[in-house]
Design an enzyme around this catalytic site. Structure first.
Site, short mmCIF file in Angstrom:
data_model
loop_
_atom_site.label_atom_id
_atom_site.label_comp_id
_atom_site.label_asym_id
_atom_site.label_seq_id
_atom_site.Cartn_x
_atom_site.Cartn_y
_atom_site.Cartn_z
N LYS A 66 0.83 -1.21 0.00
CA LYS A 66 0.00 0.00 0.00
C LYS A 66 0.86 1.25 0.00
O LYS A 66 0.55 2.22 -0.69
CB LYS A 66 -0.92 -0.01 1.23
CG LYS A 66 -2.09 -0.96 1.08
CD LYS A 66 -3.40 -0.25 1.40
CE LYS A 66 -4.56 -0.95 0.75
NZ LYS A 66 -4.95 -2.19 1.38
N LYS A 105 -4.65 -8.06 -7.13
CA LYS A 105 -5.96 -8.36 -6.55
C LYS A 105 -6.95 -7.21 -6.77
O LYS A 105 -6.53 -6.05 -6.86
CB LYS A 105 -5.83 -8.71 -5.06
CG LYS A 105 -5.94 -7.55 -4.11
CD LYS A 105 -6.05 -8.06 -2.69
CE LYS A 105 -6.25 -6.90 -1.72
NZ LYS A 105 -7.62 -6.41 -1.64
N LYS A 162 -10.17 -2.06 -3.14
CA LYS A 162 -10.97 -0.85 -3.01
C LYS A 162 -10.13 0.38 -3.24
O LYS A 162 -10.57 1.37 -3.81
CB LYS A 162 -11.53 -0.77 -1.58
CG LYS A 162 -12.89 -1.37 -1.45
CD LYS A 162 -13.52 -0.96 -0.13
CE LYS A 162 -13.44 -2.04 0.91
NZ LYS A 162 -12.46 -1.87 1.95
P1 ATP Z 1 -8.26 -1.82 0.32
O1 ATP Z 1 -7.61 -1.84 -1.03
O2 ATP Z 1 -8.80 -0.51 0.67
O3 ATP Z 1 -7.41 -2.44 1.39
P2 ATP Z 1 -9.69 -4.19 0.11
O4 ATP Z 1 -10.38 -4.41 -1.17
O5 ATP Z 1 -8.40 -4.90 0.33
O6 ATP Z 1 -9.55 -2.68 0.20
P3 ATP Z 1 -10.46 -4.54 2.86
O7 ATP Z 1 -11.50 -3.71 3.51
O8 ATP Z 1 -9.01 -4.25 3.14
O9 ATP Z 1 -10.69 -4.48 1.28
O10 ATP Z 1 -10.71 -6.07 3.15
C1 ATP Z 1 -11.94 -6.56 3.58
C2 ATP Z 1 -11.95 -8.05 3.42
O11 ATP Z 1 -12.06 -8.39 2.04
C3 ATP Z 1 -10.72 -8.78 3.93
O12 ATP Z 1 -11.11 -9.95 4.57
C4 ATP Z 1 -9.94 -9.06 2.69
O13 ATP Z 1 -9.11 -10.19 2.85
C5 ATP Z 1 -11.05 -9.32 1.70
N1 ATP Z 1 -10.61 -9.04 0.34
C6 ATP Z 1 -10.19 -7.85 -0.12
N2 ATP Z 1 -9.87 -7.92 -1.43
C7 ATP Z 1 -10.10 -9.20 -1.80
C8 ATP Z 1 -9.95 -9.91 -3.03
N3 ATP Z 1 -9.53 -9.31 -4.11
N4 ATP Z 1 -10.28 -11.23 -3.04
C9 ATP Z 1 -10.72 -11.84 -1.92
N5 ATP Z 1 -10.89 -11.24 -0.73
C10 ATP Z 1 -10.57 -9.92 -0.66
MG MG Z 2 -7.25 -4.52 2.09
#
Ligand code: ATP
Ligand code: MG
Length: 343
Positions: free
Chosen positions: A119, A209, A212
């Site tokens: 990040k 991946k 968000k």
């Molecule tokens: P950010 O990029 O802001 O960190 P994020 O998409 O990683 O957002 P989080 O809020 O950090 O989302 O994660 C929430 C949950 O979603 C966690 O359990 C994380 O492991 C899961 N998660 C996030 N992205 C993925 C993905 N691409 N595939 C599967 N699980 C995911």
């Molecule tokens: Mg995340």
């Protein structure tokens, strides 16, 4: 005997995407439905985590409520007495516990977190906060305050879960059995019936991946995307030049990602879905199937979101926060006494 706790959360920095749903929300809801008689189900919004990366502050409060509504629309049985929904910042013990745990975490130990490296490299030095560096410790606090054993998270959170286990063991060794050590990743996956840690990849960049906080609109299916637009994103997904469908994450990550999305949305084993498509040469056929599934899933979800009774959900949320404060403060007091802050 105390019930074991299953816990998960999605931060509200931005709109959740299909990866969040398939990696975290879907397994949690499936567990909630399966175990709500025998386990406590804690599904919260880690709102304090939401601004460890840049976000819109004006809409944070509403986005947090949207996440709670999303859990309900996805099928979380909030009427059940063992199901708890809450916002992290409404339980101040999370922050207090995080400070204490931080003082038992080595700097080098925290500095090894790959998610921080990922990040921070995306953000650039002037936007990397100490909050982003510290967030795995706040996450450890989110888990340890409730003696949670089961944490269905995506693959990206594995290292943070390991850190939580290390901290719980370290403090228990020094001060006696205060914390429940969460189960290791392998048993977590078995518990939620997933063979391997799940990672839904970007449709445009299948080596990254779905995320968000990364600006990748063509690669990300947001849960509030117009369903037909989302279907178009699937149709335009990056694949490969192999020309034959195989489940092969290494050489055909785009195709494997589509097979994985299809399997999870249809709640079928990926091997079964892959078997039906393997050897076919028409990528368009696979894309059309997945596009249809995504469109249908989003249409249903968004209809359910619209039909929710907000005041009923708020009532559950406030009740959840009240009882979580009691549980969390009890655990906090235990550690405060152990380290000499309270008599
Ligand atoms: P950010 O990029 O802001 O960190 P994020 O998409 O990683 O957002 P989080 O809020 O950090 O989302 O994660 C929430 C949950 O979603 C966690 O359990 C994380 O492991 C899961 N998660 C996030 N992205 C993925 C993905 N691409 N595939 C599967 N699980 C995911
Ligand atoms: Mg995340």
């Amino acid at each position: 005997m105390n019930k074991e706790t299953i816990l998960t959360g999605i931060r509200s920095n931005d709109t959740p995407h299909l990866g969040n749903y398939l990696g975290a929300i879907q397994p949690m809801i499936q567990s909630a439905i399966k175990y709500s008689k025998t386990h406590c189900i804690n599904m919260f919004v880690p709102d304090l985590h939401s601004f460890t990366t840049p976000t819109e502050y004006d809409s944070l409060f509403d986005r947090t409520l949207q996440n709670i509504k999303l859990y309900v629309a996805c099928g979380l049985p909030i009427e059940h007495e063992n199901v708890n929904i809450y916002r992290q910042s409404y339980v101040p013990a999370h922050s207090e516990m995080a400070w204490i745990l931080g003082c038992f975490t080595g700097f080098g130990e925290a500095n090894r977190m790959v998610e921080f490296k990922d990040k921070s490299s995306q953000l650039g030095d002037d936007r990397v906060s100490v909050g982003l560096f510290n967030y795995p410790i706040l996450m450890a606090s989110d888990i340890l305050l409730y003696d949670a054993k089961w944490i269905p998270v995506g693959e990206d959170q594995r290292q943070h879960l390991e850190l939580t286990r290390t901290l719980a063991q370290r403090l228990n060794n020094q001060f006696g059995e205060i914390f429940t050590v969460p189960n290791d990743t392998k048993s977590q996956q078995k518990f939620i019936d997933r063979d391997s840690s799940l990672r839904i990849m970007s449709l445009k960049h299948p080596d990254k991946k779905m995320s968000k906080s990364i600006n990748d609109p063509a690669g990300t299916i947001l849960l509030n995307d117009i369903p037909s637009d989302a279907a178009k994103k699937v149709m335009a997904a990056t694949t490969d030049s192999v020309g034959v469908i195989n489940l092969d994450w290494e050489n055909q990550p785009g195709i494997s990602n589509l097979l994985c999305i299809s399997a999870l949305l249809s709640e079928k084993p990926i091997e079964e879905v892959a078997k039906a498509m393997t050897g076919k040469t028409n990528y368009g056929e696979l894309k059309s199937i997945v596009a249809g599934q995504v469109e249908e899933f989003l249409t249903n979800l968004q209809t359910k979101m619209k039909n929710l009774d907000d005041s009923k959900i708020l009532g559950h949320l406030e009740a959840g926060e009240k009882s979580m404060n009691i549980i969390a403060n009890k655990k906090l007091l235990q550690i405060q006494k152990a380290i000499g802050l309270r008599k």
